[in-house]
Design an enzyme around this catalytic site. Sequence first.
Site, PDB file in Angstrom:
ATOM      1  N   TYR A   1     -74.662  -6.619 -43.441  1.00 59.16           N
ATOM      2  CA  TYR A   1     -74.194  -6.131 -42.158  1.00 59.16           C
ATOM      3  C   TYR A   1     -75.353  -5.582 -41.343  1.00 59.16           C
ATOM      4  CZ  TYR A   1     -74.300  -1.724 -44.774  1.00 59.16           C
ATOM      5  OH  TYR A   1     -74.692  -0.659 -45.536  1.00 59.16           O
TER       6      TYR A   1
ATOM      7  N   ILE B   1     -73.460   3.603 -43.604  1.00 62.96           N
ATOM      8  CA  ILE B   1     -74.531   2.656 -43.305  1.00 62.96           C
ATOM      9  C   ILE B   1     -75.700   2.916 -44.244  1.00 62.96           C
ATOM     10  CG2 ILE B   1     -76.035   1.751 -41.503  1.00 62.96           C
ATOM     11  CD1 ILE B   1     -72.903   1.424 -41.121  1.00 62.96           C
ATOM     12  N   GLU B   2     -75.812   2.056 -45.261  1.00 64.81           N
ATOM     13  CA  GLU B   2     -76.826   2.315 -46.281  1.00 64.81           C
ATOM     14  C   GLU B   2     -77.973   1.317 -46.273  1.00 64.81           C
ATOM     15  OE1 GLU B   2     -75.660   3.779 -50.060  1.00 64.81           O
ATOM     16  OE2 GLU B   2     -73.551   3.774 -49.523  1.00 64.81           O
ATOM     17  N   ASN B   3     -77.707   0.098 -45.887  1.00 65.87           N
ATOM     18  CA  ASN B   3     -78.794  -0.875 -45.963  1.00 65.87           C
ATOM     19  C   ASN B   3     -78.742  -1.875 -44.818  1.00 65.87           C
ATOM     20  OD1 ASN B   3     -76.601  -2.368 -46.626  1.00 65.87           O
ATOM     21  ND2 ASN B   3     -77.372  -3.188 -48.546  1.00 65.87           N
TER      22      ASN B   3
ATOM     23  N   ARG C   1     -80.964   8.657 -50.756  1.00 62.92           N
ATOM     24  CA  ARG C   1     -82.292   8.110 -50.993  1.00 62.92           C
ATOM     25  C   ARG C   1     -83.320   9.065 -50.411  1.00 62.92           C
ATOM     26  NH1 ARG C   1     -80.778   3.654 -47.858  1.00 62.92           N
ATOM     27  NH2 ARG C   1     -79.169   2.496 -48.930  1.00 62.92           N
TER      28      ARG C   1
END
Length: 216
Positions: free
Chosen positions: A115, A156-158, A214
């Site tokens: 995404y 929204i992580e990657n 992270r």
Amino acid sequence: MIRIRIVLYSSSLVLNLLIITFLVSNAVESDNIAIYWGQNDNEGTLTETCATENYSYVIIAFLNKFGNGTTPEINLANHCDPSSDDCAKLSTHIKNCQRKGIKVLLSIGGADGDYGLASTDDAKNVSDYLWNQFLGGNSFSRPFGDAILDGIDFDIENSKGKQQYWVELAIFLKSHNTSTQNVYLSAAPQCPFPDGQLAKEWSMICWIRGSNGRSR
Ligand SMILES: *[C@@H]1O[C@H](CO)[C@@H](O)[C@H](O)[C@H]1NC(C)=O
Ligand SMILES: *[C@@H]1O[C@H](CO)[C@@H](O)[C@H](O)[C@H]1NC(C)=O
Ligand SMILES: *[C@@H]1O[C@H](CO)[C@@H](O)[C@H](O)[C@H]1NC(C)=O
Ligand SMILES: *[C@@H]1O[C@H](CO)[C@@H](O)[C@H](O)[C@H]1NC(C)=O
């Protein structure tokens, strides 16, 4: 009002997240707790989850493919098969939760997926998609049938693309918010603050992670 929120995450890539929110000066106990539902085959149905009365928000996770011309896809582990109309069976469950006063949101993103937003037009297109397929809009192919979700959670992580377009997506979604039909927006930013992907200004509800962040 002072709000302290703690988020507990399982460490697996397939997220089984528990968000616990302590609302210091508010009364109802379940006001304090939200849960992500959809990535754990053993977690029971949505109706069962809501029947515990432990949660005031249930966040269906995830829509993990969308944007940049991608055909959007939901992934709910073995709860339902999104390639057929199977996930429409969630409609009844979503309504069962909402009847108990529980807000049901859809989480977009996740640790695993494909995404990203490529432009303002793309953000508008995704906003229209979310509105018509999951919120108060209309479509012949709503994945969860005629249930109207209460809002969208940004996990929204990657993502590919630029941070600014997430803010634009939120603004487009927020434009549908009225006094008769509220659109809730929430976000689960990464531990290092401010988050790399999400601006903190726009979200109505901000889940603070207790783990799985992270460092950068
Ligand atoms: C709901 O909360 C009760 C009391 O805290 C706890 O014992 C129970 O395990 C919880 N149920 C679920 C499904 O999380
Ligand atoms: C707009 O979104 C739809 C569904 O999300 C997608 O199928 C289509 O390719 C998108 N169009 C553009 C120009 O990105
Ligand atoms: C969008 O798709 C194009 C063509 O596949 C690709 O070159 C570009 O990197 C993508 N942009 C984003 C933000 O994913
Ligand atoms: C949505 O509308 C309600 C009622 O008009 C308002 O209280 C709320 O702050 C609005 N939410 C957003 C995200 O603008």
